[in-house]
Design a protein around this motif. Structure first.
Motif, short mmCIF file in Angstrom:
data_model
loop_
_atom_site.label_atom_id
_atom_site.label_comp_id
_atom_site.label_asym_id
_atom_site.label_seq_id
_atom_site.Cartn_x
_atom_site.Cartn_y
_atom_site.Cartn_z
N ASN A 1 40.80 51.94 37.47
CA ASN A 1 41.60 50.73 37.51
C ASN A 1 41.17 49.77 36.40
OD1 ASN A 1 43.51 48.98 38.39
ND2 ASN A 1 42.51 48.49 40.34
N ARG B 1 45.08 54.38 33.20
CA ARG B 1 44.56 54.24 34.56
C ARG B 1 44.60 55.55 35.34
NH1 ARG B 1 47.24 48.23 35.29
NH2 ARG B 1 45.30 47.08 34.97
N LEU C 1 50.28 57.24 40.76
CA LEU C 1 50.26 55.83 41.11
C LEU C 1 51.67 55.29 40.89
CD1 LEU C 1 46.97 54.73 39.31
CD2 LEU C 1 47.39 54.55 41.76
N THR C 2 52.21 54.63 41.90
CA THR C 2 53.59 54.16 41.84
C THR C 2 53.65 52.73 42.35
OG1 THR C 2 54.25 56.42 42.39
CG2 THR C 2 55.95 54.73 42.56
N PRO C 3 54.26 51.82 41.58
CA PRO C 3 54.29 50.44 42.05
C PRO C 3 55.20 50.27 43.28
CG PRO C 3 55.47 50.65 39.97
CD PRO C 3 54.86 51.98 40.25
N PHE D 1 49.71 56.32 51.11
CA PHE D 1 48.40 55.72 50.82
C PHE D 1 48.63 54.51 49.94
CE2 PHE D 1 47.12 60.09 51.74
CZ PHE D 1 45.99 59.88 52.53
N GLN D 2 48.14 53.36 50.39
CA GLN D 2 48.36 52.14 49.62
C GLN D 2 47.13 51.82 48.78
OE1 GLN D 2 49.72 48.87 51.97
NE2 GLN D 2 50.25 47.62 50.20
N THR D 3 47.36 51.22 47.62
CA THR D 3 46.26 50.74 46.80
C THR D 3 46.75 49.54 46.02
OG1 THR D 3 44.48 51.40 45.28
CG2 THR D 3 46.67 52.27 44.80
N SER D 4 45.94 49.08 45.09
CA SER D 4 46.29 47.89 44.34
C SER D 4 46.02 48.19 42.86
CB SER D 4 45.42 46.75 44.86
OG SER D 4 45.65 45.59 44.14
N ILE D 5 47.00 47.92 42.01
CA ILE D 5 46.88 48.28 40.59
C ILE D 5 46.48 47.04 39.79
CG2 ILE D 5 48.08 49.25 38.59
CD1 ILE D 5 50.01 50.63 40.61
N GLY D 6 45.44 47.13 38.99
CA GLY D 6 45.00 46.01 38.18
C GLY D 6 44.01 45.13 38.91
N MET E 1 49.41 43.49 42.39
CA MET E 1 50.39 44.54 42.21
C MET E 1 50.11 45.68 43.18
SD MET E 1 51.51 46.91 39.03
CE MET E 1 52.25 45.78 37.87
N LEU F 1 50.26 55.92 46.36
CA LEU F 1 50.25 57.27 45.82
C LEU F 1 51.59 57.89 46.18
CD1 LEU F 1 46.64 58.35 46.74
CD2 LEU F 1 47.55 57.58 44.56
#
Lengths: 696, 696
Positions: free
Chosen positions: A293, A305, B115-117, B243-248, B253, B257
């Protein structure tokens, strides 16, 4: 990847290993008195044309090699998709890699998951240490990577100082334009004191060595602010570079996307050793995506990334000098080496030396490391890297983990400077050891000794019947802590036990971290041991490839344009890796050509050679030009003559020369060039030339 | 993957598409009056041996085909690693897939990010609808998937009822053992009323159709509790499977997945169309990992949290009946079809019918769908699937999205029942349309019309000069909303505008969701339009492969054991996909054999054929047995005769027969069998037989 010991170094080296080339192009080249030349380097093609990088990049976008992901939604920084030619090139690189390394050396390839539970990466050190420092502007909400910011501001001031002194400054137009657009406030033409200049240069030289506190001090001392607004920044805080998520429905199992494939490989060690029928040495290998990240991704495919890695973990007995059974096959290969001593003296001169000599003089630490450097070079040349733009740079002592014997990066020269594309490090026994200590899993080798070994040892006996009931679920942790006691400590504790009837030992996470053990629970004695089996934890030599970086470098190394026409680009990929090998071009859409196109296409497919048809209405010349930009090495024209006598012209991308011959001869020539058995020069000699104007 | 319209169906169908076979083996087979036979099916090998599945699974673990990830840390449910033979098998499957689909049909392969926003998956419907229902036991903290729980409890009661009635019950020993271990409280031998039995059966038949409220009602009405403790459960809540995550670095954001590769492909449509020089139809393809945070993974490789998919998105003009140019090549291929009508009447009889006939009678909706079903079958047979254990099951109306014309799953029969391994669905224009509407990106085709088309249309003009200043950052949203107005609405609004001097339209997310537009901002008029260009959004036919499921099914289809010896397993993979093609076995570690082993290994590598050496001290027979379990089709023994005259024995895995011939003959025979040009029967006929006892 290298897993160093010191906290400060840990985060830096891990980062640098694959995903920055900051050190390479700033501290070393710039900081040590050299101008920041490599950073401002232009793109020089294989035929010595000087080209603006943006020309190449726009061609790559136009031909759909790669582009920002989720473009309709505005894209996401640091995420790129590969379009058809980029995807095919990547698949071909992977195919060559697998044949060159995995099949050639009987490596044990594994496919481990990207989702990784917290505990694994806690043990490996990533949870605590795999971080960059970031500063926030509380007013604008902008976030800066602290070391990048300090670097950028000090460099800007040095540049302004030079201009104020009336010295000539190499201007990077691209960066300049960006700054103008951003209305950078910091750059005023202020002449600095000589002493300040020296201070700045020293800081830049070792910018990688500052931790959060160090960076905070620099920011305060040199009044470093948000370059666009002049606003004050909050002190740097650590930002872990792993993407976090939660596995399962109850949110109680935190996990991460792996930052490297290595940990997954280490944890399969025991199964692989067994699969290998307990024979050592052996290597595992893995090809797959990893994730970081990044705080502020930049430099296109070079810092992203989500990226594809190909990693090898070669497990070797630490005793016996880490010899390699096939070293003899590579010992005469010459490498371009940039050694540690030269870098320490602030220079960048390379030397050409054979692997055999480099290992025998101790420049390269051992045969296994040397063997892999040579094999990496062979791979690079096979896929079309320009040998003049390949070097191996040795890590300096402060870049390496404390346990590492030696570490070399394969660097490729691009317009972004020398880019680290492969790290080749000795991770020693670090990873297997920490996982073994954490879990108790037998991540080691048991080897029958030719002669039994006899020695004295302090041994600890545990009264199992009392141990379990006393410590319950913590019993295993206590036992692991006891087993980890050093010989010296065991001797001391045996005295304590005799004196006090009890001892106290440190056990992390149990009670207060201290556990008291009475005489009835434990016994410590010195005994003579006869060993028939030797147990050892293998060392790991790790060649770790960043496929995206190699791919991008390959674009730059392969690119040139027809003389006098920058709009007519060519990508001279070797046939082995070219996305498509042959273009089939019917002269027009006249129906008599169709069966020929179809038959040729089928025959190439049968031969495992990828071909494409371009039957659009563009001129032959335009169609060939388009495919020069796609890197297609060969083209076959189907014309009226073909219909008459089943002959075809075969065109070479690089020379644009053509030959004409029968179907079988043409098919055979393409196959032998794709298989690397002949070159175009060979084919041109034995088949009749065909001359005609390519009409644009 | 299918992207249905109705919320309830959405989550279900998406889930089912690749990652459950619940519907298949419960609602359909069980629920509609049939016993839950397929669920309790045993493993029947290719030679009709009945085997306990655990025998195969323990062999696969022992031979390192796959194992739980992070094993030293206790593993993580739903995550598996592939060891060397599993990894090689997977790579070979992918290689065959790529040649069979991508190269054969000139598909445009892309590699898009995992990774997908958030916004992308919000538009596609996944954020809101891609969920399962879960119930928590507040006392124990256990979490149950609500539909699975209801199903399990009702099935257990039905079984208990049958036993109480004295009927014979098919017992699944494995499940039975698990229940005993867990001390299941719910199962008492209670006879139920006939009416209740009927009710239960009806519920089970449509268990997939219940949403959260429906499941909550069932749980209350039938007093369904934690089966192990008898404790009450909280009402079902939706659990999103991504599955959730945070980009940056700024955590602003959110991202996920990807749950499928399809969305990434749709968003590259515009670039791919351009790359394809605007020619339609064409297909994109992508091979990569996707992720689902299953509530409680089970059934080994069949329901995992991280899995490899290979997906094709074939873009086709919705007009003209979705014909396929190569349909003729497959029209005579016979498929085993389980059609919708048969399933509706509660039966599972299949019919054998050619694709040509199935399309002409309308059973399969169109040529493109039919073409892909035939191609999927050819692929399955190529990799070694047992044709008797392959069928295509048509989705019933309530399984499909409302817009889908037709949808078929390729199912493979295993000891877990019929498993959906490939979904082949018509996603219509749904995805491209929603992304186009959300972003305004031109995700459509523009086609020059042979003859211009003339028609009346209500057109809306915007006064750009006033529009921007008035709506600022929302201007684009308002414009998109205006463009999306239907003809009827435009007509009505033109009247309102004339009458009131202003109109009100719905614009999501702007002001209160309503926007008022005055006369000076907008003008609506009916005009005659002459169109030279036709714009249309292509429909998508999507064959979507779950590689892990195919891999597992292939294990079951390939497995058998030598007569009378369950401990001597064989995996009869076709040479094309076998992890290793040839085993090289020196008779002993006598030094005279080494150069022969080395030379043969080198020659096989050159020919692109993977070989392994087994030079351990085990007997020849043991070494061959071990490699039978690894699925290695051929073995070459190097013995003293070889040293004398350079002849070798070549052994066939399946028959254990051997021939003896010269080096060149042996190499050539292996190559021709690996390439599929000859079979063992052919080779055995033309080379002299060799008989000797395999010593165990």
């Amino acid at each position: 990847m290298t897993q160093p010991h010191f906290p400060r170094l840990l985060s830096r080296t891990l980062r640098n290993q694959l995903h920055t080339n900051r050190r390479t192009y700033s501290s070393i080249n710039y900081g040590r008195g050299k101008p920041a030349k490599s950073r401002m380097a232009t793109l020089t093609t294989r035929v010595d044309q000087v080209v603006d990088r943006s020309v190449l990049e726009s061609m790559l976008r136009r031909r759909a090699f790669y582009f920002p992901s989720f473009d309709p939604y505005g894209g996401v920084a640091g995420l790129y998709d590969y379009g058809p030619p980029g995807c095919a090139l990547q698949a071909n690189l992977i195919d060559v890699w697998r044949k060159h390394f995995v099949l050639e050396e009987d490596m044990l390839e594994v496919d481990t998951t990207m989702l990784t539970p917290h505990e694994v990466l806690k043990t490996s050190g990533h949870v605590d240490k795999f971080a960059d420092w970031m500063c926030k502007d509380p007013k604008t909400g902008e976030i800066f990577r602290a070391d990048h910011l300090v670097e950028a501001v000090l460099e800007a001031r040095l540049k302004a100082d030079k201009e104020a002194r009336g010295e000539k400054v190499v201007v990077n137009e691209e960066e300049d334009a960006k700054k103008k657009k951003k209305k950078v406030k910091d750059v005023k033409l202020v002449k600095l004191d000589d002493a300040v200049v020296k201070e700045y240069e020293e800081i830049l030289a070792k910018i990688d060595n500052y931790d959060g506190d160090g960076l905070a001090l620099l920011i305060t001392k040199y009044d470093i602010r948000n370059p666009t607004t002049g606003g004050n920044l909050l002190p740097p805080v650590a930002f872990n570079l792993m993407f976090q998520t939660s596995i399962g429905p109850s949110s109680n199992m935190p996990g991460y996307l792996r930052p490297e494939t290595a940990q997954g490989q280490f944890l399969t060690f025991q199964k692989l050793l067994e699969f290998n029928q307990n024979q050592m040495p052996f290597a595992s290998a893995s090809i797959g995506k990893s994730f970081r990240n990044e705080i502020s991704p930049r430099a296109g495919l070079l810092r992203v990334r989500e990226f594809l890695m190909a990693e090898i973990e070669h497990f070797v007995d630490p005793e016996g000098g880490k010899k390699h059974p096939r070293f003899n096959e590579v010992k005469d290969i010459e490498l371009t080496l940039l050694n540690r001593e030269v870098q320490l003296s602030g220079r960048t001169e390379v030397e050409r030396v054979t692997v055999g000599k480099a290992v025998s003089t101790g420049l390269i630490d051992n045969q296994t490391l040397g063997y892999f450097l040579a094999r990496i070079q062979l791979f690079m040349l096979k896929i079309g890297v320009d040998p003049k733009k390949l070097r191996f740079r040795q890590h300096m002592a402060n870049e390496m983990a404390h346990y590492a014997a030696d570490c070399w990066d394969a660097e490729l020269q691009t317009s972004y400077g020398w880019i680290e594309c492969v790290g080749c490090a000795d991770r020693s026994a670090y990873d297997l050891t920490v996982h073994k200590e954490k879990t108790g899993a037998p991540l080691f080798v048991r080897e029958a000794l030719a002669e039994p070994r006899k020695f004295e040892q302090w041994q600890v006996d545990i009264t199992k019947s009392k141990f379990g009931p006393r410590f319950k679920k913590d019993a295993k942790k206590v036992e692991l802590a006891i087993n980890a006691l050093t010989e010296d400590l065991r001797e001391k504790l045996s005295l304590d036990l005799a004196k006090d009837g009890q001892i106290e030992i440190d056990v992390e996470g149990v009670d207060s971290g201290k556990v008291v053990l009475e005489k009835d629970l434990i016994n410590i004695e010195k005994r003579t041991v006869v060993e028939h089996i030797r147990e050892y934890t293998p060392n790991v030599i790790e060649p770790s490839f960043g496929i995206g970086r190699i791919l991008y470098s390959l674009f730059e190394h392969s690119y040139w344009h027809r003389t006098g026409d920058e709009a007519r680009g060519v990508l001279s990929f070797p046939p082995l890796v070219a996305p498509t090998k042959v273009l089939l071009v019917p002269l027009s859409n006249h129906e008599s050509f169709a069966p020929f196109v179809k038959r040729l296409g089928l025959k190439f497919r049968r031969a495992g050679i990828s071909s494409k048809v371009d039957d659009t209405s563009s001129s032959i010349g335009k169609r060939y030009s388009r495919n020069d930009e796609l890197g297609t090495p060969f083209g076959i024209t189907i014309d009226f003559q073909s219909v008459k006598d089943n002959t075809f012209t075969l065109r070479d991308r690089d020379s644009t020369k053509q030959v004409r011959a029968s179907e079988d001869e043409i098919l055979q020539a393409v196959k032998s060039m794709v298989d690397g058995e002949e070159t175009w020069t060979d084919v041109q000699k034995r088949l009749p030339e065909f001359t005609s104007q390519e009409t644009d």
